[in-house]
Design a protein around this motif. Structure first.
Motif, PDB file in Angstrom:
ATOM      1  N   LYS A  38      49.039  33.179  45.942  1.00 23.92           N
ATOM      2  CA  LYS A  38      48.223  34.132  45.202  1.00 23.92           C
ATOM      3  C   LYS A  38      49.113  35.115  44.425  1.00 23.92           C
ATOM      4  CE  LYS A  38      44.198  36.803  46.533  1.00 23.92           C
ATOM      5  NZ  LYS A  38      43.501  37.269  47.732  1.00 23.92           N
ATOM      6  N   THR A  45      50.334  35.983  35.878  1.00 26.50           N
ATOM      7  CA  THR A  45      49.439  36.851  35.102  1.00 26.50           C
ATOM      8  C   THR A  45      50.251  37.962  34.440  1.00 26.50           C
ATOM      9  OG1 THR A  45      47.601  36.338  36.574  1.00 26.50           O
ATOM     10  CG2 THR A  45      47.407  38.339  35.248  1.00 26.50           C
ATOM     11  N   TYR A  81      47.968  41.832  43.966  1.00 33.27           N
ATOM     12  CA  TYR A  81      47.435  40.481  43.822  1.00 33.27           C
ATOM     13  C   TYR A  81      47.104  39.837  45.173  1.00 33.27           C
ATOM     14  CZ  TYR A  81      48.844  40.839  38.953  1.00 33.27           C
ATOM     15  OH  TYR A  81      48.987  41.235  37.645  1.00 33.27           O
ATOM     16  N   MET A  84      43.558  40.762  45.854  1.00 30.77           N
ATOM     17  CA  MET A  84      42.617  40.569  44.745  1.00 30.77           C
ATOM     18  C   MET A  84      41.730  39.352  45.005  1.00 30.77           C
ATOM     19  SD  MET A  84      43.646  40.348  40.739  1.00 30.77           S
ATOM     20  CE  MET A  84      42.434  40.385  39.453  1.00 30.77           C
ATOM     21  N   ASP A  85      40.506  39.414  44.523  1.00 31.36           N
ATOM     22  CA  ASP A  85      39.600  38.273  44.630  1.00 31.36           C
ATOM     23  C   ASP A  85      40.235  37.080  43.905  1.00 31.36           C
ATOM     24  OD1 ASP A  85      36.609  37.279  45.032  1.00 31.36           O
ATOM     25  OD2 ASP A  85      37.267  36.718  43.003  1.00 31.36           O
ATOM     26  N   ASP A  87      39.070  34.324  42.616  1.00 32.84           N
ATOM     27  CA  ASP A  87      38.375  33.870  41.405  1.00 32.84           C
ATOM     28  C   ASP A  87      38.644  34.804  40.233  1.00 32.84           C
ATOM     29  OD1 ASP A  87      37.288  31.658  42.719  1.00 32.84           O
ATOM     30  OD2 ASP A  87      35.518  32.787  43.355  1.00 32.84           O
ATOM     31  N   GLU A  88      38.659  36.103  40.488  1.00 38.85           N
ATOM     32  CA  GLU A  88      38.963  37.074  39.425  1.00 38.85           C
ATOM     33  C   GLU A  88      40.393  36.904  38.934  1.00 38.85           C
ATOM     34  OE1 GLU A  88      38.129  41.085  40.587  1.00 38.85           O
ATOM     35  OE2 GLU A  88      36.010  40.660  40.949  1.00 38.85           O
ATOM     36  N   LEU A  89      41.318  36.691  39.873  1.00 36.11           N
ATOM     37  CA  LEU A  89      42.716  36.497  39.505  1.00 36.11           C
ATOM     38  C   LEU A  89      42.876  35.247  38.649  1.00 36.11           C
ATOM     39  CD1 LEU A  89      45.698  37.218  39.655  1.00 36.11           C
ATOM     40  CD2 LEU A  89      45.778  36.136  41.919  1.00 36.11           C
ATOM     41  N   GLN A  91      40.612  33.830  36.748  1.00 37.92           N
ATOM     42  CA  GLN A  91      40.013  34.053  35.433  1.00 37.92           C
ATOM     43  C   GLN A  91      40.908  34.916  34.549  1.00 37.92           C
ATOM     44  OE1 GLN A  91      37.388  32.474  34.033  1.00 37.92           O
ATOM     45  NE2 GLN A  91      37.637  31.288  35.898  1.00 37.92           N
ATOM     46  N   LEU A  92      41.505  35.954  35.140  1.00 36.84           N
ATOM     47  CA  LEU A  92      42.417  36.813  34.380  1.00 36.84           C
ATOM     48  C   LEU A  92      43.598  36.000  33.862  1.00 36.84           C
ATOM     49  CD1 LEU A  92      43.265  39.638  33.428  1.00 36.84           C
ATOM     50  CD2 LEU A  92      44.278  40.002  35.697  1.00 36.84           C
TER      51      LEU A  92
END
Length: 146
Positions: A38, A45, A81, A84-85, A87-89, A91-92
């Protein structure tokens, strides 16, 4: 440049569906002194954020462009991170990289030769920086997939 773009798109397309198949336990597992999967995605990112700025700025700032390094470890920690969720990570990471693909596809051929001065005073060009970005992405994706 076309080969790098095709490789980039392939990496995004293959992994946008693979990453969600990884369990939370797998994504968050950490070895001593190492990032979790993750956190590696978080690092990618941060890399996307900084390189999107670089790939854009080089077109309008004074030449040669001066590459500004960033503290990768601090950014991974500050951006949290690990908690962090997922799915949100994902998508970002994906949206930032889709924008980089768009930029790479539209970059002027002459701009690929723009000079970039690194912090050690060595000089590269935008073509190298963009190609290296894709190689860096592939390296870390392979870490996530292992």
């Amino acid at each position: 440049m076309q080969a790098a773009i095709l490789k980039f798109e392939k990496l995004l397309n293959e992994n946008v569906n693979h990453f969600p198949t990884l369990s939370t336990e797998v994504l968050e597992a950490k070895a001593a002194g190492k990032w979790s999967k993750k956190e590696i995605l978080g690092h990618l990112t941060d890399s996307a954020i900084h390189n999107l700025v670089r790939f854009t700025e080089i077109n309008y700032l004074e030449k040669p462009y001066h590459h500004r390094p960033y503290n990768q470890i601090d950014l991974v920690n500050l951006n949290q991170y690990q908690i962090m969720d997922p799915d949100e990570l994902l998508q970002l990471w994906l949206v930032l990289n889709k924008q980089i693909v768009r930029l790479m596809k539209s970059v002027d051929e002459k701009a690929l030769d723009y000079k970039i001065v690194l912090s050690d005073e060595s000089v590269i060009d935008l073509r190298f920086l963009m190609t290296d970005y894709v190689e860096h992405l592939e390296h870390h994706i392979n870490q996530i997939k292992s």
